[in-house]
Design a protein around this motif. Structure first.
Motif, short mmCIF file in Angstrom:
data_model
loop_
_atom_site.label_atom_id
_atom_site.label_comp_id
_atom_site.label_asym_id
_atom_site.label_seq_id
_atom_site.Cartn_x
_atom_site.Cartn_y
_atom_site.Cartn_z
N VAL A 1 0.86 -1.18 0.00
CA VAL A 1 0.00 0.00 0.00
C VAL A 1 0.90 1.24 0.00
CG1 VAL A 1 -1.76 1.30 1.24
CG2 VAL A 1 -1.84 -1.21 1.21
N LEU A 2 0.61 2.15 -0.93
CA LEU A 2 1.37 3.39 -1.04
C LEU A 2 0.55 4.54 -0.48
CD1 LEU A 2 2.87 2.98 -4.62
CD2 LEU A 2 3.95 2.44 -2.43
N THR A 3 1.14 5.32 0.40
CA THR A 3 0.46 6.47 0.99
C THR A 3 1.22 7.73 0.64
OG1 THR A 3 -0.31 5.10 2.84
CG2 THR A 3 -0.38 7.49 3.12
N GLN A 4 0.54 8.64 -0.03
CA GLN A 4 1.17 9.89 -0.45
C GLN A 4 0.81 11.02 0.50
OE1 GLN A 4 0.26 9.03 -5.07
NE2 GLN A 4 1.41 10.92 -4.69
N SER A 5 1.75 11.91 0.70
CA SER A 5 1.50 13.11 1.51
C SER A 5 2.27 14.28 0.96
CB SER A 5 1.89 12.84 2.97
OG SER A 5 3.27 12.54 3.09
N PRO A 6 1.73 15.50 1.13
CA PRO A 6 0.38 15.74 1.64
C PRO A 6 -0.68 15.42 0.60
CG PRO A 6 1.34 17.79 0.91
CD PRO A 6 2.40 16.74 0.71
N GLY A 7 -1.94 15.48 0.98
CA GLY A 7 -3.01 15.26 0.02
C GLY A 7 -3.10 16.42 -0.96
N THR A 8 -2.91 17.63 -0.44
CA THR A 8 -2.90 18.83 -1.25
C THR A 8 -1.73 19.69 -0.82
OG1 THR A 8 -5.33 18.80 -1.47
CG2 THR A 8 -4.21 20.87 -1.97
N LEU A 9 -1.05 20.26 -1.80
CA LEU A 9 0.11 21.13 -1.53
C LEU A 9 -0.13 22.45 -2.26
CD1 LEU A 9 2.92 21.32 -0.26
CD2 LEU A 9 3.85 20.24 -2.33
N SER A 10 -0.15 23.54 -1.50
CA SER A 10 -0.41 24.86 -2.09
C SER A 10 0.89 25.66 -2.11
CB SER A 10 -1.46 25.61 -1.27
OG SER A 10 -2.68 24.90 -1.26
N ALA B 1 5.62 3.48 1.49
CA ALA B 1 5.10 2.14 1.23
C ALA B 1 4.91 1.36 2.53
CB ALA B 1 6.06 1.38 0.31
N SER B 2 3.92 0.46 2.51
CA SER B 2 3.61 -0.35 3.70
C SER B 2 4.66 -1.42 3.95
CB SER B 2 2.23 -0.99 3.54
OG SER B 2 2.21 -1.81 2.38
N GLN B 3 5.44 -1.73 2.93
CA GLN B 3 6.56 -2.66 3.09
C GLN B 3 7.64 -2.31 2.07
OE1 GLN B 3 5.60 -6.79 1.25
NE2 GLN B 3 3.61 -5.97 1.86
N SER B 4 8.86 -2.69 2.38
CA SER B 4 9.99 -2.32 1.55
C SER B 4 9.95 -3.06 0.21
CB SER B 4 11.29 -2.66 2.28
OG SER B 4 12.41 -2.32 1.51
N PHE B 5 10.39 -2.36 -0.83
CA PHE B 5 10.55 -3.01 -2.13
C PHE B 5 11.67 -2.31 -2.88
CE2 PHE B 5 8.55 0.18 -4.90
CZ PHE B 5 7.77 0.90 -4.01
N SER B 6 12.11 -2.94 -3.96
CA SER B 6 13.23 -2.38 -4.71
C SER B 6 12.86 -1.04 -5.33
CB SER B 6 13.67 -3.34 -5.81
OG SER B 6 14.59 -2.72 -6.68
N SER B 7 13.74 -0.09 -5.22
CA SER B 7 13.48 1.23 -5.80
C SER B 7 13.39 1.17 -7.33
CB SER B 7 14.57 2.22 -5.37
OG SER B 7 15.84 1.80 -5.83
N CYS C 1 2.37 8.23 -7.19
CA CYS C 1 3.44 7.26 -7.21
C CYS C 1 2.83 5.88 -7.46
CB CYS C 1 4.25 7.27 -5.91
SG CYS C 1 3.32 6.93 -4.39
N GLN C 2 3.65 4.95 -7.93
CA GLN C 2 3.19 3.60 -8.21
C GLN C 2 4.34 2.62 -8.02
OE1 GLN C 2 2.80 2.35 -12.23
NE2 GLN C 2 1.21 0.83 -11.81
N GLN C 3 4.01 1.46 -7.48
CA GLN C 3 4.99 0.38 -7.50
C GLN C 3 4.59 -0.54 -8.66
OE1 GLN C 3 5.02 -3.05 -6.90
NE2 GLN C 3 2.98 -3.46 -6.07
N TYR C 4 5.51 -0.72 -9.57
CA TYR C 4 5.22 -1.48 -10.79
C TYR C 4 6.35 -2.46 -11.02
CZ TYR C 4 4.32 -2.50 -15.73
OH TYR C 4 4.09 -3.12 -16.92
N SER D 1 -0.07 -1.22 -7.30
CA SER D 1 -0.89 -0.15 -6.74
C SER D 1 -0.31 1.24 -6.96
CB SER D 1 -1.06 -0.38 -5.24
OG SER D 1 0.20 -0.68 -4.64
N PHE D 2 -1.22 2.19 -7.02
CA PHE D 2 -0.90 3.61 -7.04
C PHE D 2 -1.15 4.18 -5.65
CE2 PHE D 2 -0.42 4.59 -11.55
CZ PHE D 2 -1.07 3.54 -12.17
N GLY D 3 -0.43 5.28 -5.34
CA GLY D 3 -0.82 6.07 -4.19
C GLY D 3 -2.10 6.82 -4.50
N GLN D 4 -2.66 7.47 -3.50
CA GLN D 4 -3.94 8.14 -3.68
C GLN D 4 -3.81 9.49 -4.37
OE1 GLN D 4 -2.14 8.34 -1.00
NE2 GLN D 4 -2.68 10.10 0.28
#
Lengths: 109, 118
Positions: free
Chosen positions: A3-12, A25-31, A89-92, A99-102
């Motif tokens: 699971v990918l979590t992006q922050s912030p949701g909005t950037l002004s 990411a919720s767990q480590s993976f290869s960059s 962002c996406q892990q592919y 999955s994509f981040g939100q």
């Protein structure tokens, strides 16, 4: 499942400023398998960065990516008017689902 | 010039079926993995399905497993998505996107809208 979590949701921010977008990411993976996309309103997504830090063809050098393990960052050094968009962002390639981040919406301040 | 052109999106009733197509040109289609990605109105991107260059490997999101089927015809430079037992939550713009592991999804189509409603 990663699971990918992006922050912030909005950037002004204002044109000319520096933008820093985070993807955790919720767990480590290869960059090698971390990508960033830009989506402008009414358009298809566009690949910006692949392999966490490699710019795609035609992408200006004000865009840069970094990170490893579970923490990744997209930096836009000096914002141009056309950079105000939504970024994903996406892990592919690590393991499905790819999955994509939100998304982070970058808006003009 | 690389082009991916989706077609087949339309209004369909819940429980209905639909087949989306993606026509590729300007690159060696048979050498690349392909994906379907969707975006519900006002929402973010959702990866739907993956197929390897020779169709030997296919993956699906849990939300569509058993209802959507990805396929390709390399002789026709085309990607397909067979959609069965459609639900309201399948309503979205569906994009086809090419790209191999480690390279991101470098090419995207313009999308085709699927609306599931009675």
């Amino acid at each position: 499942e990663i699971v990918l979590t992006q922050s912030p949701g909005t950037l002004s921010l204002s044109p000319g400023e520096r933008a820093t977008l985070s993807c955790r990411a919720s767990q480590s993976f290869s960059s090698s398998y971390l990508a960033w996309y830009q989506q402008r309103p009414g358009q298809a997504p566009r690949l910006l960065i692949y392999g966490a830090s490699s710019r795609a063809t035609g992408i200006p050098d004000r865009f840069s990516g970094s990170g490893s393990g579970t923490d990744f960052t997209l930096t836009i050094s000096r914002l141009e008017p056309e950079d105000f968009a939504v970024y994903y962002c996406q892990q592919y390639g690590s393991s499905p689902p790819y999955s994509f981040g939100q998304g982070t919406k970058l808006e003009i301040k | 010039e690389v082009q991916l052109v989706e077609s087949g999106g339309t209004l369909v009733q819940p429980g209905g079926s639909l087949r989306l197509s993606c026509a590729a040109s300007g690159f060696t289609f048979s050498s690349y993995s392909m994906n379907w990605v969707r975006q519900a109105p006002g929402r973010g991107l959702e990866w739907v399905s993956y197929i390897s260059s020779r169709s030997s490997t296919k993956y699906y999101a849990d939300s569509v497993k058993g209802r959507l089927t990805i396929s390709r015809d390399n002789a026709k430079n085309s990607l397909y998505l067979q959609m069965n037992s459609l639900r309201a939550e399948d309503t979205a713009v569906y994009y086809c996107a090419s790209g191999d592991y480690g390279s991101g999804m470098g090419y995207w189509g313009q999308g085709t809208l699927v609306t599931v409603s009675s």
